[in-house]
Design an enzyme around this catalytic site. Structure first.
Site, PDB file in Angstrom:
ATOM      1  N   SER A 105       0.860  -1.184   0.000  1.00 28.26           N
ATOM      2  CA  SER A 105       0.000   0.000   0.000  1.00 28.26           C
ATOM      3  C   SER A 105       0.894   1.230   0.000  1.00 28.26           C
ATOM      4  CB  SER A 105      -0.912   0.005   1.239  1.00 28.26           C
ATOM      5  OG  SER A 105      -1.656   1.212   1.308  1.00 28.26           O
ATOM      6  N   ARG A 172      -8.290   4.209   2.908  1.00 29.18           N
ATOM      7  CA  ARG A 172      -9.260   3.104   2.936  1.00 29.18           C
ATOM      8  C   ARG A 172      -8.554   1.768   3.012  1.00 29.18           C
ATOM      9  NH1 ARG A 172     -13.737   4.950  -1.616  1.00 29.18           N
ATOM     10  NH2 ARG A 172     -14.540   6.761  -0.493  1.00 29.18           N
ATOM     11  N   GLU A 173      -7.466   1.627   2.256  1.00 26.37           N
ATOM     12  CA  GLU A 173      -6.691   0.391   2.338  1.00 26.37           C
ATOM     13  C   GLU A 173      -6.187   0.171   3.761  1.00 26.37           C
ATOM     14  OE1 GLU A 173      -4.824   0.515  -2.213  1.00 26.37           O
ATOM     15  OE2 GLU A 173      -3.533   0.787  -0.462  1.00 26.37           O
ATOM     16  N   LEU A 174      -5.634   1.224   4.348  1.00 26.18           N
ATOM     17  CA  LEU A 174      -5.087   1.106   5.699  1.00 26.18           C
ATOM     18  C   LEU A 174      -6.172   0.744   6.701  1.00 26.18           C
ATOM     19  CD1 LEU A 174      -2.670   1.458   7.622  1.00 26.18           C
ATOM     20  CD2 LEU A 174      -3.382   3.852   7.895  1.00 26.18           C
TER      21      LEU A 174
END
Length: 511
Positions: A105, A172-174
């Protein structure tokens, strides 16, 4: 040309062009200029139907008889895509069915072309399957494919840069990976690229200002969740890039990830057929549960799958051990030998007005050569022997009338007996005595010269006008020759020597 501090394993270049030539192994061979006849790689990139620039008809005809006709452009492109897909061990957002070891990421504009790219390839070199997204179009929202990729990964590595928090996609990934971490389904290993943990923890304005801007678009509730994820990830011990070079750090991270995954650092083809029985038989012979030490030898001619079988066995057994190592070539390891660098071979072939890039692609597609993890070219025994057979056919009784003389005894006899001709373009010679200019007068068209040991004496001015590649292992500490400076030299290899910065040959080779 500037000398290096340690010449034993150092390459010297002119200008910025270098090489390593080492001994052959039994299964795969380093490509050398005198192994492949001129024109083998002269297939133009635009169309395989157009006339080549310089083509060796005999060599091409033999290849076609063995392997069938050359592929058309469509087949070539499809094969190329398939090779790239398998070698990279990763995928883009187009698929979510594959399983990954690591999900990266990162904020593309900040690190994609530098640190992230270095880390990505360091992980691949260890045999680790990596998901790395190729980016989204402007205005496009993050899709379910990304969340699916995180679900299918074992480790997530967020790379925090100054622009990371400005990307709603990264946040959002995190948030998602930190939620997965709470259920022990995922491990998160953070990297602090050009920020400090306290920046990520929102104790400074570096990330805090970015979240303020997001709040107007996404609302306070969503931004609060992102803020909590940022604070939580700083509690995890990670890496920073301040005091360590990127190359060293990415290798350190790759080793750490490898230990956590306990995967074998070997690359295997995706679809192997009919190998299971042989694998089981070898594993039975090894009897790893016993307390004895077992050695199993696998013998056979080149190309029947010995290395592939060994890789599969290693892959199956390595996870049962705390530490393990796979040496693909014992002889290669014992001699510290490597394949020929693709870059150096490309320089040489390009100078010969050939088509190195296009030719290498064709040979890769035909599985006649391979490119190692250090970008070195390797060829199969059978291809090397084929090339040498074609050269021998030029004159089966007189090596001095062949274009390439690689046998050391034949080369030394040809030189000392002055039996060389204008046909000779490449020579490999191992000798203990002294050679003089007069012994090279009969080979004026020589372009490649490899010497091992020995010394040169006399005036060599204007003697090697066409030499492009010079390799001299065990080069003498006191060069007796004068005016020894091939004017058109492209590649100089003085590795495996004991010469120092005070070597008297430097002043002659400087241009």
């Amino acid at each position: 040309m500037a000398p290096a501090s340690d010449a034993r394993n150092t390459l010297f270049t002119k200008p910025m062009r270098s090489c390593i030539l080492d001994d052959f192994d039994n299964c795969t061979q380093p490509i050398m200029p005198n192994d492949i006849p001129s024109g083998y790689n002269d297939i133009p990139s635009s169309s395989y139907q157009s006339p080549p620039k310089k083509m060796c008809p005999a060599f091409l005809e033999i290849l076609q008889n063995i392997l069938g006709t050359l592929p058309d452009q469509k087949s070539f492109e499809e094969g190329q895509r398939e090779m790239e897909w398998e070698e990279r061990g990763s995928t883009s957002r187009k698929t979510s069915r594959a399983k990954f070891d690591v999900f990266l990421s990162f904020r593309g504009p900040d690190t994609r072309a530098n640190f992230t790219d270095s880390l990505y390839h360091a992980l691949l070199d260890k045999g680790i399957h990596v998901f790395i997204d190729k980016g989204i179009d402007i205005g496009e929202e993050i899709g379910p494919e990304i969340f699916q990729a995180i679900d299918n990964s074992k480790i997530c590595i967020p790379i925090f840069s100054k622009g990371y928090a400005s990307s709603s996609w990264c946040l959002r990934e995190l948030e998602y990976m930190m939620e997965r971490r709470k259920t022990n389904e995922l491990e998160v290993l953070p990297i602090f690229y050009d920020v400090e943990p306290y920046d990520v923890k929102l104790e400074t304005r570096v990330y805090k200002d970015a979240l303020t801007l997001h709040e107007a678009k996404f609302g306070a509730e969503i931004v609060h969740r992102w803020a909590e994820a940022l604070k939580e990830v700083t509690r995890i011990k990670g890496w920073d890039t301040k005091n360590t070079g990127h190359g060293e750090l990415t290798q350190l991270i790759a080793r750490k990830v490898l230990v956590k995954l306990k995967v074998s650092p070997v690359h295997l083809p995706c679809h192997l057929v009919g190998i299971d029985q042989s694998v089981d038989e070898v594993i039975d012979l090894l009897s790893v549960k016993s307390k004895d030490i077992r050695l199993v030898g696998i013998c056979g001619i080149g190309g029947i799958g010995k290395t592939t079988l060994t890789k599969v066995v290693y892959h199956k057994l390595s996870t049962h051990f705390e530490s393990c190592s796979f040496i693909p070539d014992v002889r290669q390891a014992s001699e510290s030998s490597t394949g020929e660098k693709k870059r150096n071979a490309t320089y040489m072939w390009d100078d010969c007005e050939l088509f190195p890039d296009e030719g290498i692609e064709v040979l890769l597609l035909m599985s006649l050569i391979k490119i190692g993890v250090k970008n070195e070219l390797w060829m199969h025994d059978q291809l090397k022997n084929l090339g040498r057979s074609i050269v021998r056919s030029e004159n089966r009784h007189d090596p001095g009338k062949r274009s390439r003389v690689w046998n050391h005894e034949e080369a030394l006899d040809m030189i000392t007996s002055k039996k060389g001709t204008k046909t000779v373009e490449a020579i490999c010679v191992n000798f203990d005595g002294i050679l003089t200019p007069g012994e090279f007068m009969d080979v004026p068209n020589m372009r490649f010269l490899q010497m091992i040991s020995g010394n040169l004496s006399g005036d060599y001015e204007d003697l090697f006008p066409k030499v492009r590649w010079l390799s001299w292992k065990n080069c003498p500490s006191n060069l007796q020759a004068t005016n020894f400076c091939p004017k058109n030299l492209l590649i100089l290899d003085l590795s495996r020597t004991d010469i120092t910065e005070s070597w008297n040959g430097w002043t002659q080779l400087e241009v």
